[in-house]
Scaffold this motif. Structure first.
Motif, PDB file in Angstrom:
ATOM      1  N   ARG A  92      -3.496   2.602  -9.601  1.00 41.50           N
ATOM      2  CA  ARG A  92      -4.650   1.900  -9.036  1.00 41.50           C
ATOM      3  C   ARG A  92      -5.589   1.433 -10.149  1.00 41.50           C
ATOM      4  O   ARG A  92      -6.126   0.327 -10.095  1.00 41.50           O
ATOM      5  CB  ARG A  92      -5.393   2.778  -8.032  1.00 41.50           C
ATOM      6  CG  ARG A  92      -4.568   3.168  -6.805  1.00 41.50           C
ATOM      7  CD  ARG A  92      -5.448   3.601  -5.643  1.00 41.50           C
ATOM      8  NE  ARG A  92      -6.499   4.519  -6.018  1.00 41.50           N
ATOM      9  CZ  ARG A  92      -6.359   5.843  -6.116  1.00 41.50           C
ATOM     10  NH1 ARG A  92      -5.176   6.399  -5.874  1.00 41.50           N
ATOM     11  NH2 ARG A  92      -7.378   6.614  -6.427  1.00 41.50           N
ATOM     12  N   ARG A  93      -5.784   2.278 -11.161  1.00 35.59           N
ATOM     13  CA  ARG A  93      -6.632   1.862 -12.284  1.00 35.59           C
ATOM     14  C   ARG A  93      -5.999   0.684 -13.022  1.00 35.59           C
ATOM     15  O   ARG A  93      -6.711  -0.230 -13.477  1.00 35.59           O
ATOM     16  CB  ARG A  93      -6.860   3.041 -13.228  1.00 35.59           C
ATOM     17  CG  ARG A  93      -7.910   4.030 -12.730  1.00 35.59           C
ATOM     18  CD  ARG A  93      -8.296   5.024 -13.794  1.00 35.59           C
ATOM     19  NE  ARG A  93      -7.235   5.988 -14.060  1.00 35.59           N
ATOM     20  CZ  ARG A  93      -7.101   7.146 -13.403  1.00 35.59           C
ATOM     21  NH1 ARG A  93      -7.969   7.483 -12.463  1.00 35.59           N
ATOM     22  NH2 ARG A  93      -6.118   7.969 -13.708  1.00 35.59           N
ATOM     23  N   PRO A 119       0.790  -1.233   0.000  1.00 41.18           N
ATOM     24  CA  PRO A 119       0.000   0.000   0.000  1.00 41.18           C
ATOM     25  C   PRO A 119       0.826   1.289   0.000  1.00 41.18           C
ATOM     26  O   PRO A 119       0.411   2.286  -0.602  1.00 41.18           O
ATOM     27  CB  PRO A 119      -0.832  -0.120   1.282  1.00 41.18           C
ATOM     28  CG  PRO A 119      -0.984  -1.597   1.482  1.00 41.18           C
ATOM     29  CD  PRO A 119       0.350  -2.159   1.062  1.00 41.18           C
ATOM     30  N   ASN A 164     -10.968   0.527  -3.179  1.00 41.30           N
ATOM     31  CA  ASN A 164     -10.752   0.349  -4.618  1.00 41.30           C
ATOM     32  C   ASN A 164     -11.549  -0.814  -5.206  1.00 41.30           C
ATOM     33  O   ASN A 164     -11.369  -1.145  -6.382  1.00 41.30           O
ATOM     34  CB  ASN A 164      -9.257   0.147  -4.882  1.00 41.30           C
ATOM     35  CG  ASN A 164      -8.466   1.416  -4.700  1.00 41.30           C
ATOM     36  OD1 ASN A 164      -8.424   2.267  -5.597  1.00 41.30           O
ATOM     37  ND2 ASN A 164      -7.827   1.563  -3.540  1.00 41.30           N
ATOM     38  N   LEU A 223      -0.369   4.453  -2.368  1.00 44.10           N
ATOM     39  CA  LEU A 223      -1.175   4.179  -3.560  1.00 44.10           C
ATOM     40  C   LEU A 223      -2.320   5.168  -3.732  1.00 44.10           C
ATOM     41  O   LEU A 223      -2.780   5.390  -4.853  1.00 44.10           O
ATOM     42  CB  LEU A 223      -1.718   2.754  -3.508  1.00 44.10           C
ATOM     43  CG  LEU A 223      -0.730   1.646  -3.863  1.00 44.10           C
ATOM     44  CD1 LEU A 223      -1.414   0.289  -3.783  1.00 44.10           C
ATOM     45  CD2 LEU A 223      -0.137   1.851  -5.242  1.00 44.10           C
ATOM     46  N   ASP A 224      -2.781   5.764  -2.643  1.00 47.08           N
ATOM     47  CA  ASP A 224      -3.837   6.760  -2.769  1.00 47.08           C
ATOM     48  C   ASP A 224      -3.400   7.943  -3.632  1.00 47.08           C
ATOM     49  O   ASP A 224      -4.247   8.639  -4.207  1.00 47.08           O
ATOM     50  CB  ASP A 224      -4.262   7.259  -1.387  1.00 47.08           C
ATOM     51  CG  ASP A 224      -5.155   6.270  -0.662  1.00 47.08           C
ATOM     52  OD1 ASP A 224      -5.842   5.470  -1.343  1.00 47.08           O
ATOM     53  OD2 ASP A 224      -5.167   6.272   0.584  1.00 47.08           O
ATOM     54  N   SER A 242      -6.739  -2.363 -11.024  1.00 44.18           N
ATOM     55  CA  SER A 242      -8.151  -2.733 -11.193  1.00 44.18           C
ATOM     56  C   SER A 242      -8.363  -3.452 -12.519  1.00 44.18           C
ATOM     57  O   SER A 242      -9.152  -4.412 -12.599  1.00 44.18           O
ATOM     58  CB  SER A 242      -9.034  -1.483 -11.130  1.00 44.18           C
ATOM     59  OG  SER A 242      -8.984  -0.885  -9.841  1.00 44.18           O
ATOM     60  N   TRP A 244     -11.249  -3.932  -4.667  1.00 41.62           N
ATOM     61  CA  TRP A 244     -10.387  -5.061  -5.010  1.00 41.62           C
ATOM     62  C   TRP A 244     -10.716  -6.237  -4.092  1.00 41.62           C
ATOM     63  O   TRP A 244     -10.623  -6.113  -2.863  1.00 41.62           O
ATOM     64  CB  TRP A 244      -8.912  -4.708  -4.825  1.00 41.62           C
ATOM     65  CG  TRP A 244      -8.408  -3.627  -5.735  1.00 41.62           C
ATOM     66  CD1 TRP A 244      -8.902  -3.251  -6.941  1.00 41.62           C
ATOM     67  CD2 TRP A 244      -7.276  -2.768  -5.477  1.00 41.62           C
ATOM     68  NE1 TRP A 244      -8.156  -2.219  -7.465  1.00 41.62           N
ATOM     69  CE2 TRP A 244      -7.156  -1.904  -6.598  1.00 41.62           C
ATOM     70  CE3 TRP A 244      -6.367  -2.660  -4.428  1.00 41.62           C
ATOM     71  CZ2 TRP A 244      -6.156  -0.947  -6.684  1.00 41.62           C
ATOM     72  CZ3 TRP A 244      -5.364  -1.707  -4.516  1.00 41.62           C
ATOM     73  CH2 TRP A 244      -5.257  -0.860  -5.632  1.00 41.62           C
ATOM     74  N   LEU A 251      -7.706  -0.034   2.162  1.00 43.62           N
ATOM     75  CA  LEU A 251      -7.279   0.367   0.823  1.00 43.62           C
ATOM     76  C   LEU A 251      -7.926  -0.522  -0.238  1.00 43.62           C
ATOM     77  O   LEU A 251      -8.457  -0.031  -1.243  1.00 43.62           O
ATOM     78  CB  LEU A 251      -5.754   0.287   0.704  1.00 43.62           C
ATOM     79  CG  LEU A 251      -5.197   0.433  -0.709  1.00 43.62           C
ATOM     80  CD1 LEU A 251      -5.315   1.862  -1.201  1.00 43.62           C
ATOM     81  CD2 LEU A 251      -3.745  -0.034  -0.783  1.00 43.62           C
TER      82      LEU A 251
END
Length: 255
Positions: free
Chosen positions: A61-62, A46, A128, A54-55, A65, A130, A124
Motif C-alpha cells: 500500500r505504501r 483490493p 489510503n 491489501l489491508d 501511495s 488514494w 479501501l
C-alpha cells in the motif's frame, strides 16, 4: 519520415495490480521509469483471488501511495478479480466465463451485489487517501446490474476494450487499446501480428492504450514487445498520460 503525433495521447495501463503480481511487473516498471516522464495507470485489485487483501499488505500500500505521489493513477479493478458466481446457465455464459475468461467477476452480478463490492473498493481507496476516478471490471465484463450500480456512484469513468465511458451516462469515447493473450507461444505470435496491424491502423488515433498484464511480463518476447512499442510511440511524439488526465483534456476541449 515519421509523422508528428504531437498532442495525441499514450496511456500505459497496468492490469491486475496486487501483491502477488508485483514480482512479474517489477523489472518492466523499472525499465519504464528509466525512460523518464511516463505516468502509468494502475488497475488495483483490493483482494486478488480472495487471498491477497491489501489491508494485510502495508508495504505494498505504501508503494502504491508513492506511485500516486509521483503522478500515477490508481483505478479500482474489480474487487476479487475471480468469478465466484453460480454455474453458467446458457452456452454463451459458459463461453464467456470459462473460455473467454475465468475472472469475469462483474459479468453476472446484480445491482446490489455490484454496489456492495464497489463500495468496499471505494472504502479501501478512501482509507489510503488514494484519489479515485475510474473503475475497470475484470476482462471488461459488466452485467446490467453493474452498470446500474456505477450510475449511482461518484466515479468519473469506466472502460471497455476499445472505449472509455464517462459516468454516469456511459458516454462512449474512442480509446483503442492494444492487449495480448500471452499464455502460450502461438497466442503470443498471433497477438504480435494483430497488434502490429492495429498500431498501423491507429496511427492517427487521438489516443492509444497499452494494456499490459502480469502474464505478458513472464515471457521475454511479450515483455520486449511492450517496451519497444512504448518507446516507438513515444518517439512518434505521443504524449504519455494517465487515463483520468486524458479524459480531463477531452472535457476541457469540449468546454
Amino acid at each position: 519520415m515519421v509523422e508528428s503525433m504531437s498532442g495525441s495521447g499514450l496511456l500505459l495501463v497496468v492490469h491486475d495490480v496486487a501483491p502477488p503480481t508485483w514480482a512479474d511487473y517489477q523489472p518492466f516498471v523499472e525499465a519504464v521509469d528509466a525512460l523518464g516522464g511516463v505516468p502509468m495507470t494502475w488497475l488495483v485489485v483490493p483482494n486478488f483471488h480472495k487471498h491477497n487483501d491489501l489491508d494485510a499488505h502495508p508495504d505494498f500500500r505504501r508503494f502504491l501511495s508513492a506511485r500516486v505521489a509521483c503522478g500515477d493513477e490508481l483505478v479500482l479493478h474489480g474487487y476479487f478479480h475471480c468469478d465466484d458466481g453460480p454455474r453458467a446457465s446458457t452456452p454463451r455464459d459458459w463461453f464467456m466465463r470459462r473460455i473467454y475468461t475465468h475472472e469475469g467477476e462483474f459479468y453476472q452480478l446484480s445491482r446490489e451485489a455490484a454496489l456492495a463490492r464497489l463500495h468496499s473498493g471505494i472504502d479501501l481507496f478512501r482509507r489510503n487517501d488514494w484519489p479515485l476516478q475510474g473503475f475497470v471490471a475484470p476482462a471488461w465484463l459488466m452485467s446490467d446490474g453493474t452498470r446500474q450500480a456505477l450510475r449511482q456512484l461518484p466515479l468519473s469513468y469506466t472502460s471497455g476494450p476499445q472505449h472509455l465511458y464517462r459516468l454516469p451516462d456511459f458516454t462512449a469515447i474512442d480509446a483503442p487499446g492494444l492487449v495480448w493473450s500471452a499464455r502460450s507461444a502461438w497466442r503470443r505470435g498471433v497477438s504480435k501480428l494483430v497488434s502490429d496491424l492495429c498500431e498501423q491502423r491507429w496511427r492517427q488515433a487521438p489516443v492509444i492504450r497499452l494494456g499490459v498484464h502480469p502474464v505478458d511480463m513472464r515471457h521475454d518476447f511479450s515483455r520486449r514487445y511492450w517496451l519497444n512499442t512504448l518507446e516507438r510511440l513515444l518517439g512518434q511524439g505521443r504524449l504519455p498520460m494517465t487515463k483520468s488526465h486524458w479524459l480531463t483534456l477531452q472535457l476541457d476541449r469540449i468546454g
